[in-house]
Structure formats: structure tokens, C-alpha cells
Design a protein around this motif. Structure first.
Motif, PDB file in Angstrom:
ATOM      1  N   ARG A  15       0.899  -1.229   0.063  1.00  0.00           N
ATOM      2  CA  ARG A  15      -0.083   0.126   0.078  1.00  0.00           C
ATOM      3  C   ARG A  15       0.785   1.378   0.060  1.00  0.00           C
ATOM      4  NH1 ARG A  15      -4.065   2.170   4.523  1.00  0.00           N
ATOM      5  NH2 ARG A  15      -4.894   3.788   3.099  1.00  0.00           N
ATOM      6  N   ASP A  16       1.854   1.190   0.852  1.00  0.00           N
ATOM      7  CA  ASP A  16       2.845   2.600   0.717  1.00  0.00           C
ATOM      8  C   ASP A  16       3.563   2.630  -0.232  1.00  0.00           C
ATOM      9  OD1 ASP A  16       1.794   2.881   3.310  1.00  0.00           O
ATOM     10  OD2 ASP A  16       3.327   2.082   4.489  1.00  0.00           O
ATOM     11  N   THR A  17       4.150   1.629  -0.886  1.00  0.00           N
ATOM     12  CA  THR A  17       4.752   1.850  -2.060  1.00  0.00           C
ATOM     13  C   THR A  17       3.947   2.175  -3.506  1.00  0.00           C
ATOM     14  OG1 THR A  17       4.696  -0.547  -2.525  1.00  0.00           O
ATOM     15  CG2 THR A  17       6.837   0.375  -1.406  1.00  0.00           C
ATOM     16  N   THR A  18       3.019   1.607  -3.387  1.00  0.00           N
ATOM     17  CA  THR A  18       1.769   1.965  -4.298  1.00  0.00           C
ATOM     18  C   THR A  18       1.494   3.420  -4.516  1.00  0.00           C
ATOM     19  OG1 THR A  18       1.162  -0.204  -4.575  1.00  0.00           O
ATOM     20  CG2 THR A  18      -0.461   1.663  -5.806  1.00  0.00           C
ATOM     21  N   ALA A  19       1.467   4.091  -3.340  1.00  0.00           N
ATOM     22  CA  ALA A  19       0.808   5.238  -3.058  1.00  0.00           C
ATOM     23  C   ALA A  19       2.071   6.450  -3.460  1.00  0.00           C
ATOM     24  CB  ALA A  19       0.552   5.540  -1.242  1.00  0.00           C
ATOM     25  N   CYS A  20       3.229   5.906  -2.743  1.00  0.00           N
ATOM     26  CA  CYS A  20       4.287   6.590  -3.458  1.00  0.00           C
ATOM     27  C   CYS A  20       4.566   6.834  -5.095  1.00  0.00           C
ATOM     28  CB  CYS A  20       5.726   6.186  -2.729  1.00  0.00           C
ATOM     29  SG  CYS A  20       5.690   6.548  -1.027  1.00  0.00           S
ATOM     30  N   CYS A  21       4.337   5.605  -5.588  1.00  0.00           N
ATOM     31  CA  CYS A  21       4.313   5.297  -6.976  1.00  0.00           C
ATOM     32  C   CYS A  21       3.447   6.336  -7.592  1.00  0.00           C
ATOM     33  CB  CYS A  21       4.468   4.228  -7.517  1.00  0.00           C
ATOM     34  SG  CYS A  21       4.327   3.907  -9.116  1.00  0.00           S
ATOM     35  N   LEU A  22       2.091   6.333  -7.202  1.00  0.00           N
ATOM     36  CA  LEU A  22       1.195   7.226  -7.956  1.00  0.00           C
ATOM     37  C   LEU A  22       1.355   8.525  -7.541  1.00  0.00           C
ATOM     38  CD1 LEU A  22      -1.951   4.798  -7.154  1.00  0.00           C
ATOM     39  CD2 LEU A  22      -0.899   5.065  -9.083  1.00  0.00           C
ATOM     40  N   SER A  23       1.692   8.884  -6.392  1.00  0.00           N
ATOM     41  CA  SER A  23       1.688  10.441  -5.859  1.00  0.00           C
ATOM     42  C   SER A  23       2.956  10.998  -7.068  1.00  0.00           C
ATOM     43  CB  SER A  23       2.226  10.335  -4.682  1.00  0.00           C
ATOM     44  OG  SER A  23       1.092   9.917  -3.673  1.00  0.00           O
ATOM     45  N   TRP A  24       3.940  10.271  -7.255  1.00  0.00           N
ATOM     46  CA  TRP A  24       5.049  10.758  -8.010  1.00  0.00           C
ATOM     47  C   TRP A  24       4.614  10.697  -9.634  1.00  0.00           C
ATOM     48  CZ3 TRP A  24       9.033  13.853  -7.350  1.00  0.00           C
ATOM     49  CH2 TRP A  24       9.364  14.048  -6.005  1.00  0.00           C
ATOM     50  N   THR A  25       3.969   9.578  -9.810  1.00  0.00           N
ATOM     51  CA  THR A  25       3.627   9.600 -11.208  1.00  0.00           C
ATOM     52  C   THR A  25       2.684  10.759 -11.649  1.00  0.00           C
ATOM     53  OG1 THR A  25       3.924   7.330 -11.248  1.00  0.00           O
ATOM     54  CG2 THR A  25       2.656   7.989 -13.164  1.00  0.00           C
ATOM     55  N   PHE A  26       1.535  10.994 -11.115  1.00  0.00           N
ATOM     56  CA  PHE A  26       0.651  12.067 -11.097  1.00  0.00           C
ATOM     57  C   PHE A  26       1.364  13.418 -10.951  1.00  0.00           C
ATOM     58  CE2 PHE A  26      -2.875   9.022  -9.642  1.00  0.00           C
ATOM     59  CZ  PHE A  26      -3.010   8.738 -11.003  1.00  0.00           C
ATOM     60  N   ARG A  27       2.250  13.624  -9.911  1.00  0.00           N
ATOM     61  CA  ARG A  27       2.912  14.971  -9.935  1.00  0.00           C
ATOM     62  C   ARG A  27       3.710  15.296 -11.289  1.00  0.00           C
ATOM     63  NH1 ARG A  27       8.188  16.552  -8.265  1.00  0.00           N
ATOM     64  NH2 ARG A  27       8.127  18.639  -7.256  1.00  0.00           N
ATOM     65  N   LEU A  28       4.611  14.213 -11.876  1.00  0.00           N
ATOM     66  CA  LEU A  28       5.232  14.279 -13.070  1.00  0.00           C
ATOM     67  C   LEU A  28       4.414  14.513 -14.218  1.00  0.00           C
ATOM     68  CD1 LEU A  28       7.917  11.953 -12.112  1.00  0.00           C
ATOM     69  CD2 LEU A  28       8.180  14.482 -12.140  1.00  0.00           C
ATOM     70  N   LEU A  29       3.368  13.810 -14.260  1.00  0.00           N
ATOM     71  CA  LEU A  29       2.177  13.947 -15.469  1.00  0.00           C
ATOM     72  C   LEU A  29       1.788  15.244 -15.621  1.00  0.00           C
ATOM     73  CD1 LEU A  29       0.632  10.421 -15.485  1.00  0.00           C
ATOM     74  CD2 LEU A  29       2.084  11.409 -17.121  1.00  0.00           C
ATOM     75  N   VAL A  30       1.193  15.898 -14.391  1.00  0.00           N
ATOM     76  CA  VAL A  30       0.862  17.173 -14.535  1.00  0.00           C
ATOM     77  C   VAL A  30       1.689  18.382 -14.939  1.00  0.00           C
ATOM     78  CG1 VAL A  30      -1.239  16.673 -13.088  1.00  0.00           C
ATOM     79  CG2 VAL A  30       0.865  17.646 -12.136  1.00  0.00           C
ATOM     80  N   ARG A  31       2.881  17.892 -14.702  1.00  0.00           N
ATOM     81  CA  ARG A  31       4.088  19.117 -15.128  1.00  0.00           C
ATOM     82  C   ARG A  31       4.590  18.584 -16.671  1.00  0.00           C
ATOM     83  NH1 ARG A  31       7.660  20.340 -10.186  1.00  0.00           N
ATOM     84  NH2 ARG A  31       6.187  20.583  -8.640  1.00  0.00           N
TER      85      ARG A  31
END
Length: 187
Positions: free
Chosen positions: A122-138
Motif C-alpha cells: 500500500r505504501d509503495t503504491t501510494a508513493c509511486c502513484l503520487s510521483w507519477t501524477f505529480r510528474l504527469l501534470v508537469r
């Protein structure tokens, strides 16, 4: 909650659908998702207390932990594991959980291993999704290309299958790149 749904689907073979908590999810799944959050929050508090962790032992925390244990125990019980010379086995199955069961000394040990993997997943998936979405919007061009690939692979389907995901190499590259960038951020 998305990460809990993803992790339970991958590890247990079925999602707890915590995002649908009020829409069609069964009571056991809703209870598990709620108690998982309470137990995880309590464990975080205990971790911060370090050598005095035993001081944080509220009734709500104990009940949440017991509920999570019962949920995972029920899952294990439904696997119909049998004990033989090589360890615990489910008839006719060779899944990750079954391999883990073979290496476990007891069903209680298996429960704790599954809970630890759920927590880590759960924690690693959350980190992965957070960073992916952060980078995608940029990076709009990357977002556009990814959307096109997903539309092409998915068509009108609402939920991807494993085969659909295999047909999305750009998605895999985006996720891997975001994880690599996340690792570099700590340096």
C-alpha cells in the motif's frame, strides 16, 4: 484507498473496493478498510513513541487490529490450506500466497506475513502513484501520449485486464521513470 484496493487485488486476488465504501461494497470489506486505516494510524503513533510504544493502546486501536486479523484469517481459511511435509498448501494452486504459505511455520505466521506485505504494498503504491501524477501534470506532452495509448489499448472498456496493460508499454515506461526520479529526489 486506491492503493489499498490495488494491493488487496494483487495480493489476495480480490480488491476490498474501499473506494466504493458506500456504494455496493460488502460490509466485511468496508469494515476491513476502515479498521486498516485505524490500525495503521495507531502503528504510526506507536512507532513515534519508540521504546514507550506500549503506552498507546487504545480500545479503538486494539479492536481495529483484531478486525484486520480476522479479515486476513478468513481469507486464509477460504484458501483451504492443508498441512503436509512441505508446509501449508492449497489444493491445485500455486499463487504467491500459496508459496508464502509453504514457507510459513503456522497460519498465524502467514497472517503476519500477509499483513506486512499489504502494508508495504500500500505504501509503495501510494508513493509511486503520487510521483507519477505529480510528474504527469508537469509534462503535458507525456500526459497526452499516455492518454492516447490508454484509449487505443482500452477502447470502450471501463477496467483494464492484464492483457490490456501488457499492450501499454508507454505506461510501463512512465511509471518506471517516475519511480527512478522519485529515488533520485532523496539524494
Amino acid at each position: 484507498m486506491l492503493t489499498l484496493d490495488t494491493t488487496t487485488a494483487l495480493l489476495l486476488g480480490q480488491s476490498v473496493y474501499s473506494l466504493k465504501a458506500d456504494v455496493g461494497a460488502d460490509d466485511a470489506n468496508k469494515t476491513f478498510a476502515r479498521n486498516w486505516d485505524i490500525a495503521q494510524g495507531g502503528l504510526a503513533k506507536r512507532f513515534r513513541l519508540a521504546p514507550w510504544h506500549f503506552f498507546y493502546n487504545t480500545l479503538e486501536f486494539r479492536r481495529a487490529c483484531s478486525s484486520v486479523h480476522r479479515f486476513v484469517d478468513d481469507y486464509i481459511r477460504h484458501r483451504n490450506l492443508e498441512r503436509d511435509v512441505d508446509g501449508w498448501k492449497a489444493p491445485g494452486s500455486d499463487s504467491f500466497v500459496d508459496q508464502l504459505a509453504q514457507e510459513s511455520d503456522s497460519l498465524t505466521s502467514l497472517r503476519y506475513q500477509l499483513i506486512n506485505i499489504l502494508l508495504a504494498g500500500r505504501d509503495t503504491t501510494a508513493c509511486c502513484l503520487s510521483w507519477t501524477f505529480r510528474l504527469l501534470v508537469r509534462h503535458d506532452a507525456v500526459m497526452q501520449r499516455l492518454r492516447e495509448e490508454i484509449r487505443s489499448a482500452m477502447g470502450d472498456k471501463a477496467h483494464p485486464t492484464r492483457e490490456d496493460i501488457r499492450r501499454m508499454p508507454y505506461l510501463a515506461m512512465v511509471i518506471k521513470e517516475s519511480m527512478a526520479i522519485d529515488l533520485l529526489q532523496g539524494l
